[in-house]
Design a protein around this motif. Structure first.
Motif, mmCIF file in Angstrom:
data_model
loop_
_atom_site.group_PDB
_atom_site.id
_atom_site.type_symbol
_atom_site.label_atom_id
_atom_site.label_comp_id
_atom_site.label_asym_id
_atom_site.label_seq_id
_atom_site.Cartn_x
_atom_site.Cartn_y
_atom_site.Cartn_z
ATOM 1 N N GLY A 1 -4.901 12.778 48.806
ATOM 2 C CA GLY A 1 -4.299 13.787 48.554
ATOM 3 C C GLY A 1 -3.983 13.747 46.873
ATOM 4 O O GLY A 1 -3.617 14.883 46.400
ATOM 5 N N ASP A 2 -4.023 12.715 46.203
ATOM 6 C CA ASP A 2 -4.136 12.694 44.721
ATOM 7 C C ASP A 2 -5.550 13.148 44.285
ATOM 8 O O ASP A 2 -6.298 12.821 44.735
ATOM 9 N N MET A 3 -5.549 14.439 43.654
ATOM 10 C CA MET A 3 -6.727 15.262 43.152
ATOM 11 C C MET A 3 -7.553 14.079 42.438
ATOM 12 O O MET A 3 -8.876 14.183 42.580
ATOM 13 N N HIS A 4 -7.132 13.210 41.384
ATOM 14 C CA HIS A 4 -7.887 12.349 40.796
ATOM 15 C C HIS A 4 -8.625 11.262 41.705
ATOM 16 O O HIS A 4 -9.895 11.091 41.682
ATOM 17 N N PHE A 5 -7.887 10.726 42.398
ATOM 18 C CA PHE A 5 -8.135 9.735 43.584
ATOM 19 C C PHE A 5 -9.219 10.337 44.650
ATOM 20 O O PHE A 5 -10.398 9.791 45.128
ATOM 21 N N ASP A 6 -8.966 11.660 44.908
ATOM 22 C CA ASP A 6 -9.904 12.291 45.813
ATOM 23 C C ASP A 6 -11.215 12.507 45.101
ATOM 24 O O ASP A 6 -12.346 12.549 45.662
ATOM 25 N N ARG A 7 -11.258 12.914 43.865
ATOM 26 C CA ARG A 7 -12.593 13.022 43.240
ATOM 27 C C ARG A 7 -13.431 11.702 42.998
ATOM 28 O O ARG A 7 -14.428 11.858 43.417
ATOM 29 N N ILE A 8 -12.534 10.683 42.949
ATOM 30 C CA ILE A 8 -13.250 9.350 42.898
ATOM 31 C C ILE A 8 -13.867 8.978 44.243
ATOM 32 O O ILE A 8 -14.991 8.361 44.246
ATOM 33 N N VAL A 9 -13.091 9.211 45.361
ATOM 34 C CA VAL A 9 -13.546 8.959 46.659
ATOM 35 C C VAL A 9 -14.782 9.932 46.682
ATOM 36 O O VAL A 9 -15.789 9.172 47.579
ATOM 37 N N THR A 10 -14.850 11.000 46.703
ATOM 38 C CA THR A 10 -15.967 12.043 46.854
ATOM 39 C C THR A 10 -17.128 11.612 46.179
ATOM 40 O O THR A 10 -18.373 11.505 46.452
ATOM 41 N N ALA A 11 -16.864 11.254 44.953
ATOM 42 C CA ALA A 11 -18.038 10.706 44.095
ATOM 43 C C ALA A 11 -18.855 9.439 44.512
ATOM 44 O O ALA A 11 -19.900 9.525 44.354
ATOM 45 N N TRP A 12 -17.955 8.647 44.832
ATOM 46 C CA TRP A 12 -18.322 7.389 45.351
ATOM 47 C C TRP A 12 -19.162 7.704 46.765
ATOM 48 O O TRP A 12 -20.339 6.968 46.764
ATOM 49 N N SER A 13 -18.488 8.232 47.439
ATOM 50 C CA SER A 13 -19.103 8.506 48.681
ATOM 51 C C SER A 13 -20.396 9.318 48.623
ATOM 52 O O SER A 13 -21.425 8.905 49.425
ATOM 53 N N VAL B 1 -18.641 -2.794 46.504
ATOM 54 C CA VAL B 1 -17.998 -2.971 45.382
ATOM 55 C C VAL B 1 -17.334 -1.917 44.774
ATOM 56 O O VAL B 1 -17.621 -0.969 45.301
ATOM 57 N N GLY B 2 -16.239 -2.007 43.871
ATOM 58 C CA GLY B 2 -15.476 -1.051 43.190
ATOM 59 C C GLY B 2 -14.581 -0.288 44.310
ATOM 60 O O GLY B 2 -13.962 -1.026 45.161
ATOM 61 N N ILE B 3 -14.472 0.850 44.495
ATOM 62 C CA ILE B 3 -13.536 1.756 45.234
ATOM 63 C C ILE B 3 -14.048 1.445 46.680
ATOM 64 O O ILE B 3 -13.200 1.452 47.589
ATOM 65 N N GLY B 4 -15.269 1.351 47.070
ATOM 66 C CA GLY B 4 -15.800 1.198 48.389
ATOM 67 C C GLY B 4 -15.135 -0.081 49.081
ATOM 68 O O GLY B 4 -15.213 -0.135 50.370
ATOM 69 N N ALA B 5 -14.726 -1.006 48.378
ATOM 70 C CA ALA B 5 -14.161 -2.234 49.031
ATOM 71 C C ALA B 5 -12.638 -2.054 49.278
ATOM 72 O O ALA B 5 -12.110 -2.920 49.592
ATOM 73 N N SER B 6 -12.037 -1.111 48.768
ATOM 74 C CA SER B 6 -10.680 -0.638 49.110
ATOM 75 C C SER B 6 -10.529 -0.588 50.605
ATOM 76 O O SER B 6 -11.237 0.021 51.351
ATOM 77 N N SER B 7 -9.356 -1.236 50.941
ATOM 78 C CA SER B 7 -8.814 -1.010 52.455
ATOM 79 C C SER B 7 -8.430 0.313 53.035
ATOM 80 O O SER B 7 -8.268 1.347 52.107
ATOM 81 N N CYS B 8 -8.914 0.779 53.997
ATOM 82 C CA CYS B 8 -8.702 2.266 54.596
ATOM 83 C C CYS B 8 -6.973 2.086 54.552
ATOM 84 O O CYS B 8 -6.734 3.426 53.917
ATOM 85 N N ALA B 9 -6.106 1.434 54.700
ATOM 86 C CA ALA B 9 -4.778 1.657 54.493
ATOM 87 C C ALA B 9 -4.494 2.070 53.047
ATOM 88 O O ALA B 9 -3.691 2.988 53.111
ATOM 89 N N ALA B 10 -4.980 1.427 52.122
ATOM 90 C CA ALA B 10 -4.658 1.771 50.790
ATOM 91 C C ALA B 10 -5.394 3.128 50.273
ATOM 92 O O ALA B 10 -4.779 4.021 49.813
ATOM 93 N N THR B 11 -6.375 3.285 51.052
ATOM 94 C CA THR B 11 -7.180 4.622 50.841
ATOM 95 C C THR B 11 -6.287 5.872 51.455
ATOM 96 O O THR B 11 -6.120 7.020 50.908
ATOM 97 N N VAL B 12 -5.924 5.819 52.422
ATOM 98 C CA VAL B 12 -5.039 6.848 53.253
ATOM 99 C C VAL B 12 -3.919 6.901 52.446
ATOM 100 O O VAL B 12 -3.445 8.153 52.268
ATOM 101 N N GLU B 13 -3.214 5.950 51.797
ATOM 102 C CA GLU B 13 -2.145 5.904 51.100
ATOM 103 C C GLU B 13 -2.225 7.228 49.808
ATOM 104 O O GLU B 13 -1.251 7.740 49.381
ATOM 105 N N MET B 14 -3.560 6.680 49.198
ATOM 106 C CA MET B 14 -4.017 7.514 47.938
ATOM 107 C C MET B 14 -4.504 8.814 48.146
ATOM 108 O O MET B 14 -4.354 9.736 47.171
#
Length: 133
Positions: free
Chosen positions: A61-73, A46-59
């Motif tokens: 590099g954005d510092m805010h998005f990277d923090r969200i990804v690393t926090a969720w991960s 659920v949440g960002i974990g359900a995001s597609s890899c295609a959308a993830t790769v696109e985002m």
């Protein structure tokens, strides 16, 4: 205005008619069935974990998005290491996992598997971690 609060009569209590009460009970049963049915078929991530890899790769590099990804991960990895429902699989050595290693793995995995999800990328990372001794 000689009446005080204590002198006032309370309004008569009205009870729900039988049809209204039956309707409320039916609605409650229906809602509990719907909630239970959703829980049985809820998405695994659920949440960002359900995001597609295609959308993830696109985002990425954005510092805010990277923090969200690393926090969720990080939460996913810690939770996976703790086990699910009391299952005690062999714990993994998660000490080597850093924000940089998460982002590097997610970028590589998602670039190669655009139809997968961020959750599957992090699950793959977790599976590659060595056992904790």
């Amino acid at each position: 205005m000689t009446e005080t609060f204590h002198d006032q009569k309370l309004p008569a209590r009205r009870s729900l008619p039988l049809k209204a009460m039956a309707g409320c009970v039916t609605a409650a049963i229906g809602m509990s069935y719907a909630i239970g049915s959703y829980a049985a078929h809820a998405p695994r991530d659920v949440g960002i974990g359900a995001s597609s890899c295609a959308a993830t790769v696109e985002m990425l590099g954005d510092m805010h998005f990277d923090r969200i990804v690393t926090a969720w991960s990080s939460g996913f990895i810690s939770g996976s290491n703790a086990g699910i429902s009391g299952e005690r699989a062999r714990p993994r050595d998660i000490a080597t996992v850093s924000e940089a290693s998460i982002l590097r793995h997610v970028r590589t995995f998602c670039a190669a598997n655009p139809t997968e999800t961020l959750g599957s990328a992090v699950a793959t990372l977790f599976a590659t971690l060595p056992d904790d001794h």
